[in-house]
Design a protein around this motif. Structure first.
Motif, mmCIF file in Angstrom:
data_model
loop_
_atom_site.group_PDB
_atom_site.id
_atom_site.type_symbol
_atom_site.label_atom_id
_atom_site.label_comp_id
_atom_site.label_asym_id
_atom_site.label_seq_id
_atom_site.Cartn_x
_atom_site.Cartn_y
_atom_site.Cartn_z
ATOM 1 N N GLY A 1 0.907 -1.288 -0.161
ATOM 2 C CA GLY A 1 0.234 -0.146 0.030
ATOM 3 C C GLY A 1 0.984 1.466 0.003
ATOM 4 N N SER A 2 1.833 1.117 0.494
ATOM 5 C CA SER A 2 2.873 2.663 1.137
ATOM 6 C C SER A 2 3.689 2.520 -0.563
ATOM 7 C CB SER A 2 4.136 1.967 1.971
ATOM 8 O OG SER A 2 3.213 2.310 2.958
ATOM 9 N N LEU A 3 3.769 0.947 -1.359
ATOM 10 C CA LEU A 3 4.191 1.930 -2.351
ATOM 11 C C LEU A 3 3.817 2.528 -3.418
ATOM 12 C CD1 LEU A 3 6.005 -1.437 -2.826
ATOM 13 C CD2 LEU A 3 7.062 0.303 -1.766
ATOM 14 N N TYR A 4 2.371 1.918 -2.880
ATOM 15 C CA TYR A 4 1.271 2.633 -4.460
ATOM 16 C C TYR A 4 0.711 3.784 -4.162
ATOM 17 C CZ TYR A 4 -4.144 3.942 -5.019
ATOM 18 O OH TYR A 4 -4.279 5.072 -5.396
ATOM 19 N N ALA A 5 1.472 4.632 -2.835
ATOM 20 C CA ALA A 5 1.204 6.061 -2.796
ATOM 21 C C ALA A 5 2.094 6.828 -2.929
ATOM 22 C CB ALA A 5 0.435 6.367 -1.226
ATOM 23 N N ILE A 6 4.037 5.954 -2.856
ATOM 24 C CA ILE A 6 4.879 6.116 -2.938
ATOM 25 C C ILE A 6 4.683 6.932 -4.346
ATOM 26 C CG2 ILE A 6 6.889 6.455 -3.206
ATOM 27 C CD1 ILE A 6 7.073 4.745 -0.296
ATOM 28 N N GLY A 7 4.448 5.820 -5.004
ATOM 29 C CA GLY A 7 4.053 6.240 -6.349
ATOM 30 C C GLY A 7 3.105 7.539 -6.724
ATOM 31 N N VAL B 1 8.677 13.248 3.357
ATOM 32 C CA VAL B 1 9.101 14.108 2.349
ATOM 33 C C VAL B 1 8.196 15.537 1.941
ATOM 34 C CG1 VAL B 1 9.282 13.652 0.210
ATOM 35 C CG2 VAL B 1 10.513 12.727 2.382
ATOM 36 N N TRP B 2 6.851 14.781 1.404
ATOM 37 C CA TRP B 2 5.678 15.770 1.206
ATOM 38 C C TRP B 2 4.659 16.397 1.829
ATOM 39 C CZ3 TRP B 2 7.102 10.835 -1.179
ATOM 40 C CH2 TRP B 2 7.670 10.588 -2.429
ATOM 41 N N GLY B 3 4.748 15.646 3.427
ATOM 42 C CA GLY B 3 4.005 16.991 4.232
ATOM 43 C C GLY B 3 2.661 16.352 4.500
ATOM 44 N N THR B 4 2.004 16.606 4.884
ATOM 45 C CA THR B 4 0.348 16.754 5.046
ATOM 46 C C THR B 4 -0.601 17.132 4.424
ATOM 47 O OG1 THR B 4 -0.223 18.535 7.021
ATOM 48 C CG2 THR B 4 0.765 15.686 7.546
ATOM 49 N N GLN B 5 0.041 18.070 3.250
ATOM 50 C CA GLN B 5 -1.161 19.132 2.779
ATOM 51 C C GLN B 5 -1.496 17.840 1.279
ATOM 52 O OE1 GLN B 5 2.199 19.600 3.145
ATOM 53 N NE2 GLN B 5 3.404 20.075 1.341
ATOM 54 N N LEU C 1 4.215 -2.425 -10.194
ATOM 55 C CA LEU C 1 2.760 -2.833 -10.305
ATOM 56 C C LEU C 1 1.971 -1.866 -9.204
ATOM 57 C CD1 LEU C 1 1.832 -6.356 -11.681
ATOM 58 C CD2 LEU C 1 2.103 -4.226 -12.649
ATOM 59 N N ALA C 2 2.254 -1.678 -7.990
ATOM 60 C CA ALA C 2 1.815 -0.960 -7.187
ATOM 61 C C ALA C 2 2.464 0.743 -7.670
ATOM 62 C CB ALA C 2 2.688 -1.644 -6.011
ATOM 63 N N GLY C 3 3.347 1.094 -8.114
ATOM 64 C CA GLY C 3 3.427 2.311 -8.244
ATOM 65 C C GLY C 3 2.726 2.979 -9.458
ATOM 66 N N LEU C 4 2.856 1.611 -9.926
ATOM 67 C CA LEU C 4 2.295 2.390 -11.680
ATOM 68 C C LEU C 4 0.576 2.175 -10.703
ATOM 69 C CD1 LEU C 4 1.753 2.502 -14.389
ATOM 70 C CD2 LEU C 4 1.548 -0.075 -14.760
ATOM 71 N N GLY C 5 0.013 1.339 -9.963
ATOM 72 C CA GLY C 5 -0.842 2.331 -9.885
ATOM 73 C C GLY C 5 -1.473 2.940 -8.722
ATOM 74 N N GLY C 6 -0.485 3.596 -8.143
ATOM 75 C CA GLY C 6 -0.432 5.582 -7.591
ATOM 76 C C GLY C 6 0.315 5.860 -9.117
ATOM 77 N N ALA C 7 0.946 5.335 -9.460
ATOM 78 C CA ALA C 7 0.772 6.446 -11.022
ATOM 79 C C ALA C 7 -0.087 6.872 -11.909
ATOM 80 C CB ALA C 7 1.710 6.395 -12.023
ATOM 81 N N THR D 1 -7.547 11.357 -8.403
ATOM 82 C CA THR D 1 -8.266 11.779 -6.275
ATOM 83 C C THR D 1 -7.116 12.394 -6.262
ATOM 84 O OG1 THR D 1 -8.518 11.302 -4.698
ATOM 85 C CG2 THR D 1 -6.788 9.543 -5.670
ATOM 86 N N SER D 2 -7.651 12.803 -4.844
ATOM 87 C CA SER D 2 -6.183 13.927 -3.833
ATOM 88 C C SER D 2 -5.597 12.806 -3.397
ATOM 89 C CB SER D 2 -7.024 14.614 -3.450
ATOM 90 O OG SER D 2 -7.373 15.486 -3.589
ATOM 91 N N ILE D 3 -3.667 13.531 -3.854
ATOM 92 C CA ILE D 3 -3.080 12.603 -3.150
ATOM 93 C C ILE D 3 -2.984 13.244 -1.245
ATOM 94 C CG2 ILE D 3 -0.686 11.344 -3.427
ATOM 95 C CD1 ILE D 3 -2.622 10.605 -5.971
ATOM 96 N N LEU D 4 -2.915 12.036 -0.709
ATOM 97 C CA LEU D 4 -2.672 12.536 0.778
ATOM 98 C C LEU D 4 -2.504 10.973 1.672
ATOM 99 C CD1 LEU D 4 -6.359 13.243 2.700
ATOM 100 C CD2 LEU D 4 -5.811 11.728 -0.062
ATOM 101 N N PRO D 5 -1.982 11.906 2.525
ATOM 102 C CA PRO D 5 -1.427 10.916 3.921
ATOM 103 C C PRO D 5 -2.543 10.041 4.048
ATOM 104 C CG PRO D 5 -0.513 12.317 4.341
ATOM 105 C CD PRO D 5 -1.211 12.724 3.662
ATOM 106 N N GLY D 6 -2.125 8.290 4.178
ATOM 107 C CA GLY D 6 -3.571 7.950 4.397
ATOM 108 C C GLY D 6 -4.118 6.755 3.007
ATOM 109 N N MET D 7 -3.486 7.120 1.844
ATOM 110 C CA MET D 7 -4.569 6.830 1.384
ATOM 111 C C MET D 7 -4.287 4.971 0.612
ATOM 112 S SD MET D 7 -2.280 8.402 -2.184
ATOM 113 C CE MET D 7 -3.271 7.585 -3.208
#
Length: 301
Positions: free
Chosen positions: A42-48, A122-126, A210-216, A222-228
């Motif tokens: 899940g984190s790899l998805y979000a980082i992507g 790295v990206w903060g919470t915004q 594939l996880a990163g590609l899903g996030g990309a 969608t908005s990219i934010l912590p918890g996704m």
């Protein structure tokens, strides 16, 4: 339900199912080969997603065309797989393959928590958002309903290509057959000279990509934010468990079923829309504990 609402629910469900399937495909591949449930997926998805938004924003600020958002999605996914997935498998996960499933789950959950904090550092919470890819492809109209071409056409097309490509890769290529052989019996594969460690490393990197590609691919929608990442990994687990662990084709059909169920619930019964994917999973597992497409198998002890 009128036609417009039906079509919107249908389109939303297909687009969402495509994203979930891409992430679940990596999760299914990793478990099918390595027999480890990777919560850090899940984190790899979000980082992507974060990497795509950051790279796209930087490139657009330099004055380049928005169409570069598409290759940057691939670049971000590959970076996630190589820079994070590779070291994660090599330095950590290969040391716990022979440990209990509970320990493996705890270790990958710890990695997930660490990567979640790295994202905040790295990206903060915004929230971040970049819709360049949506704007490039524009909208299409179907029976009077306007929808983005990116979500209606491109996402399902990519999901189908990945499904067919993975089937071909595993069944028709030498590397795919090595992976399949290692999956069936690691000890026998090693006895005939297959380097299982390299197979596991390659498999994990592909799953991470594939996880990163899903996030990309999700980043323009969608908005990219912590918890996704937490939301996606739980839903991906639901897809994988409902299909049957390690079932790639089953994951595609299950993702579609869960995506459509969730989407129609949003329009008809929004109060239970969050529960619908898990209700489907529970109902399936009550009837078939091994999943819709899984089969009971003897366990080596």
């Amino acid at each position: 339900m009128n036609l417009a609402i039906f079509l919107l629910a249908l389109f939303d469900g297909v687009a969402y199912a495509a994203l979930v399937f891409i992430v679940a495909l990596g999760l299914t591949l990793i478990f099918g080969v390595m027999r480890i449930l990777n919560v850090a997926h899940g984190s790899l998805y979000a980082i992507g997603a974060y990497a795509t938004v950051s790279l796209t924003g930087y490139v657009l600020a330099l004055g380049f065309a928005p169409v570069l958002a598409f290759p940057l999605m691939i670049v971000s996914a590959v970076l996630v797989g190589i820079a994070i997935g590779g070291p994660l498998e090599y330095f950590l996960l290969r040391r716990i393959y022979d440990k209990s499933e509970v320990l493996q789950l705890l270790v990958t959950f710890a990695v997930f928590m660490i990567l979640e904090d790295v994202q905040r550092l790295v990206w903060g919470t915004q929230p971040y958002f970049d819709s360049s890819a949506l704007q490039v492809l524009g909208n299409v109209s179907v029976f009077g309903v306007t929808y983005t071409a990116y979500q209606l056409i491109l996402l399902p097309l990519i999901a189908v290509v990945l499904l067919l490509g993975m089937r071909f890769f595993l069944r028709r290529t030498v590397t795919g057959k090595l992976i399949t052989a290692t999956t069936e019996d690691r000890e026998a594969a090693q006895s005939i000279g297959i380097d299982a460690d390299k197979v596991f490393l390659f498999t994990f990197v592909i799953g991470a990509v594939l996880a990163g590609l899903g996030g990309a691919l999700a980043s323009p929608t969608t908005s990219i934010l912590p918890g996704m990442g937490a939301d996606m990994i739980v839903l991906s687990f639901a897809v994988v468990a409902t299909a049957g662990l390690g079932q790639i084709e089953g994951a595609a059909l299950t993702a579609l079923m869960i995506g459509l169920g969730r989407s129609f619930a949003v329009y008809l019964y929004p109060e239970i829309s969050v529960l619908v994917p898990y209700l489907i999973m529970v109902l399936v597992l009550l009837v078939r504990p091994e999943g819709l497409f899984g089969s009971p198998a003897a366990r080596k002890i």
